[in-house]
Scaffold this motif. Structure first.
Motif, short mmCIF file in Angstrom:
data_model
loop_
_atom_site.label_atom_id
_atom_site.label_comp_id
_atom_site.label_asym_id
_atom_site.label_seq_id
_atom_site.Cartn_x
_atom_site.Cartn_y
_atom_site.Cartn_z
N SER A 15 0.82 -1.22 0.00
CA SER A 15 0.00 0.00 0.00
C SER A 15 0.85 1.27 0.00
CB SER A 15 -0.96 0.01 1.18
OG SER A 15 -0.23 0.04 2.36
N SER A 16 2.07 1.19 0.52
CA SER A 16 2.87 2.41 0.57
C SER A 16 3.94 2.48 -0.52
CB SER A 16 3.50 2.57 1.96
OG SER A 16 4.16 1.39 2.30
N THR A 17 4.19 1.37 -1.24
CA THR A 17 5.26 1.43 -2.25
C THR A 17 4.77 1.22 -3.68
OG1 THR A 17 5.75 -0.91 -1.90
CG2 THR A 17 7.09 0.67 -0.68
N ILE A 18 3.73 0.40 -3.89
CA ILE A 18 3.30 0.10 -5.28
C ILE A 18 2.29 1.15 -5.74
CG2 ILE A 18 2.19 -1.60 -6.78
CD1 ILE A 18 3.17 -3.74 -4.78
N SER A 19 2.63 1.84 -6.81
CA SER A 19 1.67 2.81 -7.31
C SER A 19 0.54 2.04 -8.02
CB SER A 19 2.37 3.77 -8.30
OG SER A 19 2.93 3.03 -9.34
N GLY A 20 -0.66 2.52 -7.86
CA GLY A 20 -1.79 1.83 -8.46
C GLY A 20 -2.35 0.73 -7.57
N PHE A 21 -1.73 0.54 -6.39
CA PHE A 21 -2.21 -0.50 -5.45
C PHE A 21 -3.63 -0.18 -4.96
CE2 PHE A 21 -2.51 -2.39 -1.18
CZ PHE A 21 -2.25 -3.70 -1.52
#
Lengths: 292, 297
Positions: free
Chosen positions: A273-279
């Protein structure tokens, strides 16, 4: 004085009671850490905290932890709620979802309320975890567990036995001091003190009637205890053996694996949730709701 | 009308817990005005729990305690009934400040309740809480300190620098300064030397002679024999009976009450066992026994 303020040990024979105290201590720390992990937006945070609440609630039911004593422990959080609300309402912040705009400079946002709720839910879960540990584990077992975790420090000549003795004495004397406090409060109530009435200054005045005699009694007790231990030749730096030895069974192993599984899932969720964009879009798709 | 009435009083500790403990069970008896009552029974029989229902520190789980016109109960059905019959308001059944002025309570080791910087201030604390004016409280405190044998030289001393016996006297003065009509003492002489014990008990006797009803919880049967005019026996949370001390100690089955017989009554028993024929049951003190024995000679 309430004696169940941090969850008094109740001698049931549940699975949670029978688990190894070292495992329970480890689980407490691990769950506390994952409760405080970041989960991106508020929807994610509340969904994860909701799932953790269900898991912790289930553990409380299995461990037959008294819900009434849990809710009584929460009553002391009211002051904090008021403080947080005041803090969040009157400190100007920026958010995406306004509730009311007072003027050009100050707008109240839903984000403020959600922030307060988020802090509170995390605190409540932390209290619940502590109550589970103290209600299902004997104080001495907690000390043994702590002592076991401190063992590696012996390599660097750290006096772990002194630390564990201090903790075990502190834990041992909690009920004694609560009884003492109760006795003093009863004596002062008989002299007309009302601990429930009055505002700030009156409360401070009435608490003084409890604190001073309690401190006097504590110092006198600690003196007596030190003398009694010395008289029996106690040396904190000598090697000591134990009457009770802790055993890690297969049930403990299963419980440990379950806890690690839960923790890994929550940690993975937190990292994603804090690193993958589009999550967030994926989560939106799965939950079928709009995230905030 | 009795001053204190216990009506089917029961009290349970940790009601919804595996540590549940029925401390007192269906207690019924009355205490009259100006009685000096000793409450006896072995440890855990419910004595301390019972006396704490007298000023609302504990609320009976079932039944009620009536002190003068005050009712102490935690029994919801009784509260509902009393409110419905308009005998009491709900707030009256929850507010015990007036009752606590009437019932002074001295706990074990009362010296641990002292907290003020001077002896006089500590004794004035109770009366001031119960609505006495500053001047009135000061006069009452000085009067009570003198009554417990502490002269003016003690007034401005710190209570923490006094001896154990003196501290205890200050604590007792702090209770009687509020002018209670009932004085309840929970083992007031624990930890004192024989002289200190006698001084405290003589003081209690003096307070009783001035018209205060006394209830004393004790394990010391000498105290019961020498000071009380009635004795109440509790055993295993139940009330066994109220009688004169001499009546209790003359009982042949006193061992069933788990009580220690005072040396004087033990001596009377030995006389009987060694074949002394004359009736000595009426002799309740050393002087009357010597009289009977000397008549025989």
């Amino acid at each position: 004085m309430r004696s169940d303020i941090l969850g008094k040990y109740t001698p049931y024979n549940s699975i949670i009671h029978r688990l190894d105290p070292r495992l329970k201590f480890f689980a407490l720390i691990l769950l506390m850490v994952i409760v405080f992990l970041p989960f991106g937006n508020y929807t994610n945070r509340f969904i994860v905290l909701g799932i953790l609440t269900l898991i912790i609630g289930l553990i409380m039911v299995i461990g037959r932890v008294s819900f009434s004593s849990f809710f009584r422990s929460l009553s002391s959080l009211w002051m904090m709620v008021i403080f947080l609300l005041i803090f969040m309402f009157f400190i100007p912040t920026k958010g995406d979802y306004p509730i009311y705009s007072f003027n050009e400079n100050y707008t109240l946002y839903w984000d403020n309320l959600l922030q307060v709720a988020h802090i509170l839910v995390r605190l409540i879960l932390m209290i619940a975890l502590t109550i589970i540990l103290t209600s299902t584990t004997l104080p001495m077992d907690i000390t043994y567990a702590l002592d076991w975790y401190l063992t590696p420090l012996k390599l660097v000549k750290f006096p772990t036995q002194v630390v564990s003795l201090t903790i075990s004495l502190a834990l041992r004397f909690i009920p004694t001091l609560l009884n003492e406090a109760n006795r003093i409060m009863n004596a002062q109530k008989s002299r007309g003190v009302d601990y429930n009435k009055g505002f700030f200054m009156a409360k401070i005045k009435s608490i003084t009637t409890l604190i001073i005699p309690l401190l006097v009694s504590c110092f006198s007790r600690s003196d007596e205890l030190a003398i009694a231990m010395e008289a029996r030749g106690y040396d904190p730096y000598k090697h000591r053996t134990r009457y009770k030895s802790l055993k890690f069974s297969y049930k403990d192993l299963i419980a440990l694996l379950i806890i690690i599984l839960i923790a890994s899932m929550v940690i993975t969720f937190s990292i994603c949730s804090s690193t993958i964009s589009g999550f967030d879009d994926i989560i939106n798709f799965i939950w079928g709701i709009k995230t905030i | 009308m009795s001053m204190i009435e216990f009506h089917h009083v029961s009290f349970v500790y940790n009601k919804k817990d595996p540590n549940r403990y029925d401390a007192i069970n269906d207690i019924n008896f009355n205490i009259e005005e100006n009685d000096f009552v000793a409450l006896v029974g072995k440890t855990g029989s419910g004595k301390s729990t019972l006396i704490q229902t007298l000023n609302g520190l504990l609320l009976p789980s079932k039944g009620y305690t009536k002190v003068k016109d005050f009712i102490v109960t935690g029994d919801k059905e009784i509260i509902k009934k009393l409110v419905k019959e308009k005998k009491y308001k709900k707030t009256e059944l929850k507010n015990f400040s007036k009752l606590r002025k009437e019932v002074g309570m001295v706990f074990q080791f009362p010296e641990y309740q002292l907290f003020s910087e001077t002896v006089l201030k500590d004794v004035m604390f109770g009366p001031k809480n119960f609505g006495f004016k500053e001047k009135e409280a000061e006069e009452k405190a000085k009067e009570c300190l003198k009554k417990v044998g502490l002269d003016a030289s003690y007034f401005n001393r710190s209570p923490f620098e006094l001896s154990g016996g003196e501290k205890r006297r200050v604590a007792i003065a702090g209770i009687i300064a509020s002018n209670p009509s009932i004085l309840v003492l929970d083992e007031p002489t624990v930890g004192l030397d024989p002289n200190g014990r006698k001084e405290i008990l003589d003081l209690v006797k003096k307070i009783h002679q001035e018209g205060t009803t006394i209830i004393i919880v004790t394990h010391d049967m000498e105290t019961v024999m020498n000071y009380a005019n009635k004795v109440i026996v509790l055993k295993d949370s139940k009330y066994l009976g109220m009688m004169k001390p001499s009546e209790l100690f003359n009982k042949d089955d006193i061992e069933t009450y788990s009580l220690e017989v005072p040396p004087f009554y033990k001596f009377k028993r030995y006389l009987k066992e060694y074949g002394y024929k004359k009736d000595i049951s009426e002799a309740n003190d050393l002087a009357s026994l010597i009289n009977i024995l000397s008549e025989e000679k």
